[in-house]
Design an enzyme around this catalytic site. Structure first.
Site, mmCIF file in Angstrom:
data_model
loop_
_atom_site.group_PDB
_atom_site.id
_atom_site.type_symbol
_atom_site.label_atom_id
_atom_site.label_comp_id
_atom_site.label_asym_id
_atom_site.label_seq_id
_atom_site.Cartn_x
_atom_site.Cartn_y
_atom_site.Cartn_z
ATOM 1 N N HIS A 222 99.430 42.253 37.208
ATOM 2 C CA HIS A 222 100.976 41.674 37.536
ATOM 3 C C HIS A 222 101.820 42.885 37.356
ATOM 4 O O HIS A 222 102.631 43.054 38.324
ATOM 5 C CB HIS A 222 101.399 40.665 36.645
ATOM 6 C CG HIS A 222 102.539 39.984 37.161
ATOM 7 N ND1 HIS A 222 102.908 39.431 38.364
ATOM 8 C CD2 HIS A 222 103.891 40.354 36.770
ATOM 9 C CE1 HIS A 222 103.980 38.895 38.498
ATOM 10 N NE2 HIS A 222 104.737 39.645 37.698
ATOM 11 N N TYR A 226 104.746 45.351 39.927
ATOM 12 C CA TYR A 226 106.187 46.171 39.650
ATOM 13 C C TYR A 226 105.977 47.682 39.884
ATOM 14 O O TYR A 226 106.956 48.210 40.229
ATOM 15 C CB TYR A 226 106.486 45.618 38.418
ATOM 16 C CG TYR A 226 106.896 44.115 38.420
ATOM 17 C CD1 TYR A 226 108.451 43.929 38.651
ATOM 18 C CD2 TYR A 226 106.378 43.136 38.099
ATOM 19 C CE1 TYR A 226 108.909 42.785 39.008
ATOM 20 C CE2 TYR A 226 106.654 41.948 38.318
ATOM 21 C CZ TYR A 226 108.036 41.616 38.522
ATOM 22 O OH TYR A 226 108.490 40.274 38.818
ATOM 23 N N HIS A 373 102.047 35.411 50.358
ATOM 24 C CA HIS A 373 102.789 35.875 49.775
ATOM 25 C C HIS A 373 102.754 37.329 49.162
ATOM 26 O O HIS A 373 103.849 38.080 49.450
ATOM 27 C CB HIS A 373 102.783 35.142 48.151
ATOM 28 C CG HIS A 373 103.554 35.774 47.095
ATOM 29 N ND1 HIS A 373 104.946 35.563 46.911
ATOM 30 C CD2 HIS A 373 103.099 36.505 46.108
ATOM 31 C CE1 HIS A 373 105.279 36.285 45.830
ATOM 32 N NE2 HIS A 373 104.306 36.790 45.283
ATOM 33 N N PHE A 374 101.391 37.833 49.081
ATOM 34 C CA PHE A 374 101.525 39.324 49.060
ATOM 35 C C PHE A 374 101.597 40.213 50.213
ATOM 36 O O PHE A 374 102.520 41.118 50.119
ATOM 37 C CB PHE A 374 100.023 39.738 48.589
ATOM 38 C CG PHE A 374 99.642 39.331 47.523
ATOM 39 C CD1 PHE A 374 100.603 39.412 46.414
ATOM 40 C CD2 PHE A 374 98.230 39.263 47.211
ATOM 41 C CE1 PHE A 374 100.111 39.323 44.945
ATOM 42 C CE2 PHE A 374 97.762 38.946 45.926
ATOM 43 C CZ PHE A 374 98.753 38.979 44.521
ATOM 44 N N HIS A 375 101.765 39.476 51.562
ATOM 45 C CA HIS A 375 102.344 40.169 52.478
ATOM 46 C C HIS A 375 103.665 40.210 52.879
ATOM 47 O O HIS A 375 104.042 40.985 53.555
ATOM 48 C CB HIS A 375 101.133 39.444 53.993
ATOM 49 C CG HIS A 375 100.010 40.027 54.048
ATOM 50 N ND1 HIS A 375 99.014 39.618 53.198
ATOM 51 C CD2 HIS A 375 99.419 41.145 54.641
ATOM 52 C CE1 HIS A 375 97.699 40.206 53.658
ATOM 53 N NE2 HIS A 375 98.199 41.023 54.383
ATOM 54 N N ARG A 438 91.814 31.333 50.183
ATOM 55 C CA ARG A 438 91.746 32.667 50.851
ATOM 56 C C ARG A 438 90.513 33.210 50.536
ATOM 57 O O ARG A 438 89.413 32.694 50.233
ATOM 58 C CB ARG A 438 92.724 33.470 49.636
ATOM 59 C CG ARG A 438 92.232 33.448 48.332
ATOM 60 C CD ARG A 438 93.252 33.720 47.459
ATOM 61 N NE ARG A 438 93.620 35.234 47.231
ATOM 62 C CZ ARG A 438 94.073 35.939 46.228
ATOM 63 N NH1 ARG A 438 94.553 35.342 45.283
ATOM 64 N NH2 ARG A 438 94.463 37.040 46.594
ATOM 65 N N ARG A 439 90.428 34.678 51.230
ATOM 66 C CA ARG A 439 88.924 35.362 51.120
ATOM 67 C C ARG A 439 87.801 34.575 51.937
ATOM 68 O O ARG A 439 86.752 35.048 51.641
ATOM 69 C CB ARG A 439 88.635 35.538 49.897
ATOM 70 C CG ARG A 439 89.765 36.245 48.826
ATOM 71 C CD ARG A 439 88.902 36.580 47.752
ATOM 72 N NE ARG A 439 89.846 37.020 46.652
ATOM 73 C CZ ARG A 439 90.531 36.362 45.612
ATOM 74 N NH1 ARG A 439 90.058 35.244 45.346
ATOM 75 N NH2 ARG A 439 91.366 37.011 44.668
#
Length: 552
Positions: A222, A226, A373-375, A438-439
């Site tokens: 996590h 950041y 979300h990551f994208h 996912r994946r």
């Protein structure tokens, strides 16, 4: 005080550009893997030459999520430190050692993935096992980054000794915060790789402690987010104001936001493990609460940025309620690309609240919602800001300039990227709400109605991914032009100055012992008892002190 009118010597510029070369080579390779991945998942395209789907999935994640980001951040932060506090010959030598150590590690890990010996994805969850060279390569990347960490620390220390009583330059302060967070966080993945994964992959340990390895990864995983994000914040706080003709809104607020991000970015890894057994729900809940604390510095950042926009616009004479907004420099890609990234962070942050929430996480956990979300956050907010930085940093380092033509191409590139990412990320979020995992590749699976629905959304992802790859090719073209072919000239290194009548920055904000001490205390509070429980209840043979002597 900042080293004004300081132009980088060629030997410094060469160092910083070396990181940029690896960054944009990674963008091309990782982007191609992403394109192949989305086309394969659509069911309309078969991977050529017997390429394994999980190989390209691993390359995509590792190259873009770890290699591109780390090389860009370290190179950019070295440039910031060189501009604000200087770089000595000895420090430059250590910076080169950091670069080559990271590059050797990257090549080792990449080769094992490409030959099919490390199809373990960028999270490399056990019990998936890779070739030992993959883990050794990761260890070298971490060690190389640590060399950069302590070089940056040394740069600020030397500057402080030469300028007693003065507050450190804001950007140098921000770099040290980010590197302190990175070092503390990466201790987790370093321990996991060195103590658990490498002996296990070499055969010296018969088993591996899966829960312990995953906990150590997310202790790191996590704050990794950041680590990606804070360089974008650096640009938003201290560079964008200069580009729009303004000044830094509040030095104190910027420093406080970064301190809070340091405090609350590390002791929150359990919110990625809410569905895993073996961790007491009480500690999961505590870390979820700590996770939501990062909303405070995020809102501080949003307030500071838009306050800068408005005060600058009104100082320039723009009237009306939104006159300042209409007259922002929309035609300047150095502003436009990061601004689009800022806007994407609004839905991205909302999705992050869902991911970190105890109950809502159970709906979307391990679905392709998380990938969407990551994208939004990393591949849009962070990457578009990185591109915005590159539009001025690369020509500044190469002695060239961002021409009107390249600026216009940059605007087009940003729009292409935004359209492609909107299509792809939106379809990922919807498919995730419908339970799409996912994946996973369903292209060869003639399943029921639900699977066919998932595949229809994967077709939309292929459309978005194709548009994105066009944006990648255009970005690579612009980078090559800025690095080698754009006209010679002077490109500004934009750093905003503080308001003349600004309130003095409290000295406590630079009390490193205090803030690092509080960070360590929060980590010990959040992790000590859960880690004792995990180790206490570990199965036999899964811990280093249980390993049999010799190879198993």
């Amino acid at each position: 005080m900042m080293l004004k009118n300081y132009n980088f010597p060629k030997k410094d510029a060469r160092l910083y550009m070396s990181f940029m070369y690896v960054t944009f080579a990674s963008l091309l390779v990782g982007g191609l893997m992403g394109l192949l991945q989305t086309l394969s998942r659509s069911g309309e395209f078969q991977l050529p030459f017997g390429i394994n789907y999980y190989t390209i999935l691993t390359v995509h994640g590792v190259i873009l999520g770890l290699v591109l980001t780390t090389f860009f951040i370290v190179g950019f932060q070295f440039a910031l430190m060189g501009k604000t506090v200087g770089l000595s010959d000895k420090q430059r030598k250590w910076a080169w050692i950091a670069f080559w150590t990271m590059l050797v590690g990257t090549i080792m890990a990449a080769v094992t993935i490409l030959i099919g010996e490390a199809n373990v994805l960028y999270t490399f969850y056990a019990p998936l096992r890779a070739h030992p060279a993959f883990y050794i390569g990761l260890a070298l990347v971490i060690v190389g980054s640590w060399i950069a960490v302590f070089t940056n620390f040394r740069q600020l220390y030397v500057w402080k000794k030469a300028n007693p009583g003065q507050k450190s330059p804001l950007l140098a302060f921000m770099v040290v915060i980010n590197m302190a967070m990175w070092f503390i966080a990466s201790l987790g993945v370093a321990i996991s790789v060195l103590v658990l994964f490498i002996p296990w992959s070499l055969g010296y340990a018969a088993t591996i402690n899966v829960l312990l390895s995953r906990t150590l990864f997310w202790y790191f995983g996590h704050p990794l987010v950041y680590f990606w994000l804070l360089p974008a914040y650096m640009a938003w706080y201290a560079i964008i104001p200069k580009i729009i003709g303004g000044k830094l809104f509040s030095d104190s607020l910027a420093r406080m936001a970064f301190i809070l991000l340091l405090l609350f970015s590390i002791p929150v890894g359990f919110h990625h493990q809410l569905t895993e057994p073996g961790i007491d729900p009480t500690w999961k809940f505590i870390q979820v609460v700590l996770t939501f604390m990062v909303v405070i510095p995020s809102l501080m950042t949003a307030f500071s940025i838009f306050a800068t926009f408005e005060t600058t616009g009104r100082r320039l004479g723009h009237k009306g309620l939104f006159g300042w907004f209409k007259n922002l420099p929309w035609g300047d890609v150095r502003f436009f690309a990061p601004f689009v990234g800022m806007v994407a962070f609004i839905p991205g942050g909302a999705g992050g609240i869902v991911n970190a929430s105890h109950q809502m996480n159970s709906l979307i956990h391990n679905t392709i919602w998380v990938t969407g979300h990551f994208h939004l956050t990393i591949a849009t907010t962070v990457i578009l800001t990185y591109f915005g930085i590159a539009y001025w940093l690369v020509p500044h380092l190469t002695g060239r300039r961002l021409t009107p033509r390249l600026n216009k191409l940059g605007i087009i590139q940003t729009i292409i990227w935004t359209v492609g990412m909107t299509i792809m990320s939106t379809s990922m979020h919807i498919q995730g709400l419908l339970g799409g995992p996912r994946r996973s590749d369903f292209s060869n699976y003639a399943g029921g109605e639900q699977v066919q629905t998932w595949i229809s959304y994967q077709l939309a992802q292929a459309v978005g991914g194709t548009i994105l790859f066009i944006g990648i090719l255009l970005m690579i073209y612009i980078f090559i032009q800025l690095a080698f072919f754009a006209p010679k000239g002077v490109q500004e290194f934009p750093i905003a100055e503080e308001e003349v009548d600004a309130e003095p920055t409290p000295k406590i904000l630079e009390n490193w012992y205090l803030w690092i001490g509080i960070t360590i205390a929060l980590i010990l509070f959040a992790y000590t008892i859960p880690m004792i429980d995990i180790i206490k209840h570990s199965p036999p043979g899964s811990l280093p002190f249980d390993w049999p002597i010799g190879r198993s």
